[in-house]
Design a protein around this motif. Structure first.
Motif, PDB file in Angstrom:
ATOM      1  N   VAL A   1     -12.862 -18.308  -3.186  1.00 43.26           N
ATOM      2  CA  VAL A   1     -11.996 -19.109  -4.058  1.00 43.26           C
ATOM      3  C   VAL A   1     -11.422 -18.190  -5.129  1.00 43.26           C
ATOM      4  O   VAL A   1     -12.161 -17.409  -5.752  1.00 43.26           O
ATOM      5  CB  VAL A   1     -12.792 -20.259  -4.710  1.00 43.26           C
ATOM      6  N   PRO A   2     -10.117 -18.206  -5.335  1.00 44.86           N
ATOM      7  CA  PRO A   2      -9.524 -17.293  -6.329  1.00 44.86           C
ATOM      8  C   PRO A   2     -10.027 -17.587  -7.732  1.00 44.86           C
ATOM      9  O   PRO A   2     -10.311 -18.730  -8.081  1.00 44.86           O
ATOM     10  CB  PRO A   2      -8.024 -17.557  -6.197  1.00 44.86           C
ATOM     11  N   HIS A   3     -10.135 -16.522  -8.542  1.00 41.73           N
ATOM     12  CA  HIS A   3     -10.584 -16.695  -9.921  1.00 41.73           C
ATOM     13  C   HIS A   3      -9.535 -17.425 -10.747  1.00 41.73           C
ATOM     14  O   HIS A   3      -9.861 -18.126 -11.705  1.00 41.73           O
ATOM     15  CB  HIS A   3     -10.881 -15.325 -10.547  1.00 41.73           C
ATOM     16  N   ARG A   4      -8.287 -17.260 -10.376  1.00 42.41           N
ATOM     17  CA  ARG A   4      -7.214 -17.899 -11.126  1.00 42.41           C
ATOM     18  C   ARG A   4      -6.161 -18.430 -10.171  1.00 42.41           C
ATOM     19  O   ARG A   4      -5.728 -17.719  -9.251  1.00 42.41           O
ATOM     20  CB  ARG A   4      -6.563 -16.909 -12.099  1.00 42.41           C
ATOM     21  N   VAL A   5      -5.788 -19.683 -10.349  1.00 46.09           N
ATOM     22  CA  VAL A   5      -4.713 -20.288  -9.567  1.00 46.09           C
ATOM     23  C   VAL A   5      -3.528 -20.489 -10.505  1.00 46.09           C
ATOM     24  O   VAL A   5      -3.678 -21.089 -11.574  1.00 46.09           O
ATOM     25  CB  VAL A   5      -5.147 -21.636  -8.959  1.00 46.09           C
ATOM     26  N   PRO A   6      -2.338 -19.991 -10.149  1.00 51.19           N
ATOM     27  CA  PRO A   6      -1.169 -20.178 -11.020  1.00 51.19           C
ATOM     28  C   PRO A   6      -0.945 -21.661 -11.321  1.00 51.19           C
ATOM     29  O   PRO A   6      -1.158 -22.516 -10.451  1.00 51.19           O
ATOM     30  CB  PRO A   6      -0.021 -19.600 -10.188  1.00 51.19           C
ATOM     31  N   PRO A   7      -0.533 -21.974 -12.534  1.00 50.36           N
ATOM     32  CA  PRO A   7      -0.355 -23.386 -12.929  1.00 50.36           C
ATOM     33  C   PRO A   7       0.526 -24.183 -11.962  1.00 50.36           C
ATOM     34  O   PRO A   7       0.238 -25.350 -11.694  1.00 50.36           O
ATOM     35  CB  PRO A   7       0.277 -23.281 -14.314  1.00 50.36           C
ATOM     36  N   HIS A   8       1.563 -23.560 -11.426  1.00 48.87           N
ATOM     37  CA  HIS A   8       2.469 -24.319 -10.558  1.00 48.87           C
ATOM     38  C   HIS A   8       1.839 -24.647  -9.206  1.00 48.87           C
ATOM     39  O   HIS A   8       2.368 -25.471  -8.459  1.00 48.87           O
ATOM     40  CB  HIS A   8       3.782 -23.556 -10.350  1.00 48.87           C
ATOM     41  N   LEU A   9       0.680 -24.022  -8.900  1.00 50.89           N
ATOM     42  CA  LEU A   9      -0.019 -24.302  -7.638  1.00 50.89           C
ATOM     43  C   LEU A   9      -1.318 -25.080  -7.849  1.00 50.89           C
ATOM     44  O   LEU A   9      -1.997 -25.407  -6.877  1.00 50.89           O
ATOM     45  CB  LEU A   9      -0.339 -22.992  -6.907  1.00 50.89           C
ATOM     46  N   ALA A  10      -1.636 -25.377  -9.098  1.00 51.38           N
ATOM     47  CA  ALA A  10      -2.933 -25.978  -9.405  1.00 51.38           C
ATOM     48  C   ALA A  10      -3.140 -27.319  -8.704  1.00 51.38           C
ATOM     49  O   ALA A  10      -4.210 -27.582  -8.137  1.00 51.38           O
ATOM     50  CB  ALA A  10      -3.087 -26.142 -10.916  1.00 51.38           C
ATOM     51  N   GLU A  11      -2.137 -28.173  -8.693  1.00 48.92           N
ATOM     52  CA  GLU A  11      -2.292 -29.488  -8.075  1.00 48.92           C
ATOM     53  C   GLU A  11      -2.445 -29.364  -6.563  1.00 48.92           C
ATOM     54  O   GLU A  11      -3.323 -30.007  -5.964  1.00 48.92           O
ATOM     55  CB  GLU A  11      -1.096 -30.374  -8.406  1.00 48.92           C
ATOM     56  N   ALA A  12      -1.617 -28.534  -5.949  1.00 50.14           N
ATOM     57  CA  ALA A  12      -1.718 -28.347  -4.498  1.00 50.14           C
ATOM     58  C   ALA A  12      -3.068 -27.753  -4.129  1.00 50.14           C
ATOM     59  O   ALA A  12      -3.688 -28.174  -3.147  1.00 50.14           O
ATOM     60  CB  ALA A  12      -0.585 -27.443  -4.006  1.00 50.14           C
ATOM     61  N   PHE A  13      -3.546 -26.793  -4.914  1.00 46.55           N
ATOM     62  CA  PHE A  13      -4.830 -26.174  -4.598  1.00 46.55           C
ATOM     63  C   PHE A  13      -5.970 -27.174  -4.724  1.00 46.55           C
ATOM     64  O   PHE A  13      -6.878 -27.206  -3.886  1.00 46.55           O
ATOM     65  CB  PHE A  13      -5.072 -24.961  -5.502  1.00 46.55           C
ATOM     66  N   ALA A  14      -5.919 -28.011  -5.741  1.00 42.05           N
ATOM     67  CA  ALA A  14      -6.967 -29.019  -5.927  1.00 42.05           C
ATOM     68  C   ALA A  14      -7.002 -30.010  -4.774  1.00 42.05           C
ATOM     69  O   ALA A  14      -8.071 -30.520  -4.407  1.00 42.05           O
ATOM     70  CB  ALA A  14      -6.754 -29.750  -7.245  1.00 42.05           C
ATOM     71  N   ASP A  15      -5.830 -30.283  -4.177  1.00 48.94           N
ATOM     72  CA  ASP A  15      -5.735 -31.275  -3.103  1.00 48.94           C
ATOM     73  C   ASP A  15      -5.689 -30.645  -1.707  1.00 48.94           C
ATOM     74  O   ASP A  15      -5.419 -31.337  -0.731  1.00 48.94           O
ATOM     75  CB  ASP A  15      -4.455 -32.105  -3.285  1.00 48.94           C
ATOM     76  N   ARG A  16      -5.968 -29.352  -1.614  1.00 49.29           N
ATOM     77  CA  ARG A  16      -5.728 -28.625  -0.360  1.00 49.29           C
ATOM     78  C   ARG A  16      -6.507 -29.169   0.828  1.00 49.29           C
ATOM     79  O   ARG A  16      -6.064 -29.043   1.972  1.00 49.29           O
ATOM     80  CB  ARG A  16      -6.028 -27.132  -0.552  1.00 49.29           C
ATOM     81  N   ASP A  17      -7.671 -29.744   0.591  1.00 53.34           N
ATOM     82  CA  ASP A  17      -8.470 -30.265   1.696  1.00 53.34           C
ATOM     83  C   ASP A  17      -8.268 -31.758   1.923  1.00 53.34           C
ATOM     84  O   ASP A  17      -8.960 -32.361   2.747  1.00 53.34           O
ATOM     85  CB  ASP A  17      -9.961 -29.979   1.456  1.00 53.34           C
ATOM     86  N   LEU A  18      -7.309 -32.334   1.205  1.00 51.87           N
ATOM     87  CA  LEU A  18      -7.042 -33.766   1.341  1.00 51.87           C
ATOM     88  C   LEU A  18      -5.694 -34.068   1.978  1.00 51.87           C
ATOM     89  O   LEU A  18      -5.491 -35.162   2.509  1.00 51.87           O
ATOM     90  CB  LEU A  18      -7.116 -34.443  -0.030  1.00 51.87           C
ATOM     91  N   TYR A  19      -4.779 -33.103   1.930  1.00 52.33           N
ATOM     92  CA  TYR A  19      -3.437 -33.336   2.468  1.00 52.33           C
ATOM     93  C   TYR A  19      -2.935 -32.073   3.165  1.00 52.33           C
ATOM     94  O   TYR A  19      -3.059 -30.971   2.622  1.00 52.33           O
ATOM     95  CB  TYR A  19      -2.459 -33.704   1.341  1.00 52.33           C
ATOM     96  N   GLU A  20      -2.311 -32.249   4.337  1.00 52.34           N
ATOM     97  CA  GLU A  20      -1.772 -31.104   5.061  1.00 52.34           C
ATOM     98  C   GLU A  20      -0.727 -30.360   4.236  1.00 52.34           C
ATOM     99  O   GLU A  20      -0.718 -29.121   4.187  1.00 52.34           O
ATOM    100  CB  GLU A  20      -1.147 -31.564   6.378  1.00 52.34           C
ATOM    101  N   HIS A  21       0.178 -31.105   3.608  1.00 47.66           N
ATOM    102  CA  HIS A  21       1.248 -30.452   2.850  1.00 47.66           C
ATOM    103  C   HIS A  21       0.690 -29.663   1.676  1.00 47.66           C
ATOM    104  O   HIS A  21       1.202 -28.591   1.324  1.00 47.66           O
ATOM    105  CB  HIS A  21       2.280 -31.475   2.366  1.00 47.66           C
ATOM    106  N   ALA A  22      -0.388 -30.173   1.046  1.00 47.72           N
ATOM    107  CA  ALA A  22      -0.985 -29.466  -0.084  1.00 47.72           C
ATOM    108  C   ALA A  22      -1.677 -28.186   0.383  1.00 47.72           C
ATOM    109  O   ALA A  22      -1.617 -27.152  -0.295  1.00 47.72           O
ATOM    110  CB  ALA A  22      -1.976 -30.377  -0.808  1.00 47.72           C
ATOM    111  N   HIS A  23      -2.326 -28.249   1.527  1.00 44.12           N
ATOM    112  CA  HIS A  23      -3.009 -27.066   2.061  1.00 44.12           C
ATOM    113  C   HIS A  23      -2.006 -25.947   2.321  1.00 44.12           C
ATOM    114  O   HIS A  23      -2.186 -24.800   1.886  1.00 44.12           O
ATOM    115  CB  HIS A  23      -3.751 -27.440   3.353  1.00 44.12           C
ATOM    116  N   ARG A  24      -0.922 -26.283   3.004  1.00 47.94           N
ATOM    117  CA  ARG A  24       0.095 -25.269   3.288  1.00 47.94           C
ATOM    118  C   ARG A  24       0.737 -24.756   1.993  1.00 47.94           C
ATOM    119  O   ARG A  24       0.892 -23.542   1.807  1.00 47.94           O
ATOM    120  CB  ARG A  24       1.175 -25.857   4.206  1.00 47.94           C
ATOM    121  N   ALA A  25       1.106 -25.667   1.106  1.00 50.07           N
ATOM    122  CA  ALA A  25       1.757 -25.261  -0.137  1.00 50.07           C
ATOM    123  C   ALA A  25       0.852 -24.360  -0.972  1.00 50.07           C
ATOM    124  O   ALA A  25       1.318 -23.377  -1.572  1.00 50.07           O
ATOM    125  CB  ALA A  25       2.155 -26.496  -0.946  1.00 50.07           C
ATOM    126  N   ALA A  26      -0.440 -24.680  -1.000  1.00 56.13           N
ATOM    127  CA  ALA A  26      -1.369 -23.886  -1.807  1.00 56.13           C
ATOM    128  C   ALA A  26      -1.481 -22.458  -1.282  1.00 56.13           C
ATOM    129  O   ALA A  26      -1.334 -21.492  -2.040  1.00 56.13           O
ATOM    130  CB  ALA A  26      -2.742 -24.554  -1.824  1.00 56.13           C
TER     131      ALA A  26
END
Length: 243
Positions: A71-96
């Motif tokens: 898991v990265p030590h830092r996730v850029p703010p513009h990717l924070a929501e997608a990263f948090a939801d990466r295992d819940l939505y296909e689009h979030a996983h790809r976007a993250a």
């Protein structure tokens, strides 16, 4: 001193184990070597990278955040929501993960999508040496199997490509059921799919999230992830489910 041999066994009685739930990444398979990953993705974009440049890029990409990596030590703010939801939505996983790869300058057009694309194909993974044998032995013994994974894409095509069709009875994937391990609900969903009571099921994984199955009433076996392609200790499952 009391006779210790006379003390009653305080361990709770359990029903015989009659079903097995497996985690996917780190338990049955690992993502491919980072340098191989980078070089193969670049080749798909028409660029040949020497090993030195590929190694530097791979180190930077893994640090930025790679699916199946730390898991990265830092996730850029513009990717924070997608990263948090990466295992819940296909689009979030790809976007993250495409987004994290885009934070590393490669100079290769289409590189980030090619990196992500390898994750969706069997050549982007390395099975453990004892995966096929263990799944086949459980099938022969009549033990139903489910794969329970925190993941944002469908892994069924991978199992089909590896010749495992029919060896897995159910896939309980977080993005499909809206729950992630260690939530007890995801383990209970798997038991329901196999038609077995939780007390008769064994969860096999490599992280504390997998051990969360105990809260749902299952037994748990946590195996430290082995090097890709090596045996991962899965034979222990056959001993635990033996009649």
């Amino acid at each position: 001193m009391p006779d210790q041999t006379a003390l009653p066994d305080s361990r709770p009685a359990r029903s015989p184990l009659s079903a097995v739930l497996f985690d996917f990444h780190g338990t049955l398979a690992q993502v491919e070597d980072p340098v191989d990953w980078v070089r193969a993705a670049a080749e798909e974009c028409g660029v040949t990278l020497d090993r030195g440049r590929a190694t530097v890029l791979a180190d930077r990409l893994v640090t930025a955040g790679r699916a199946g990596g730390p898991v990265p030590h830092r996730v850029p703010p513009h990717l924070a929501e997608a990263f948090a939801d990466r295992d819940l939505y296909e689009h979030a996983h790809r976007a993250a993960y495409v987004g994290l790869a885009e934070t590393v300058a490669s100079g290769v057009e289409g590189f980030e999508e090619a990196l992500y694309g390898r994750l969706l194909r069997p050549e982007g993974w390395v099975l453990y040496a004892d995966t096929a044998g263990t799944l086949s032995a459980l099938k022969e013994a009549g033990i139903p199997v489910a794969v329970v994974s925190n993941i944002g894409f469908d892994i069924r095509p991978l199992f089909d490509a590896w010749g495992f069709t029919g060896l897995v009875d159910a896939y309980i994937l977080s993005y499909e059921v809206g729950r992630t391990k260690p939530d007890p609900a995801i383990f209970l969903r798997a038991c329901g799919a196999l038609g077995v009571e939780p007390e008769r099921a064994l969860m096999v994984g490599d992280t504390p999230a997998d051990a969360g199955a105990v809260r749902a009433g299952l037994a748990a076996l946590v195996l430290p992830a082995a090097d890709p392609g090596k045996c991962n200790g899965l034979a222990a499952v056959l001993d635990l489910t033996a009649p």
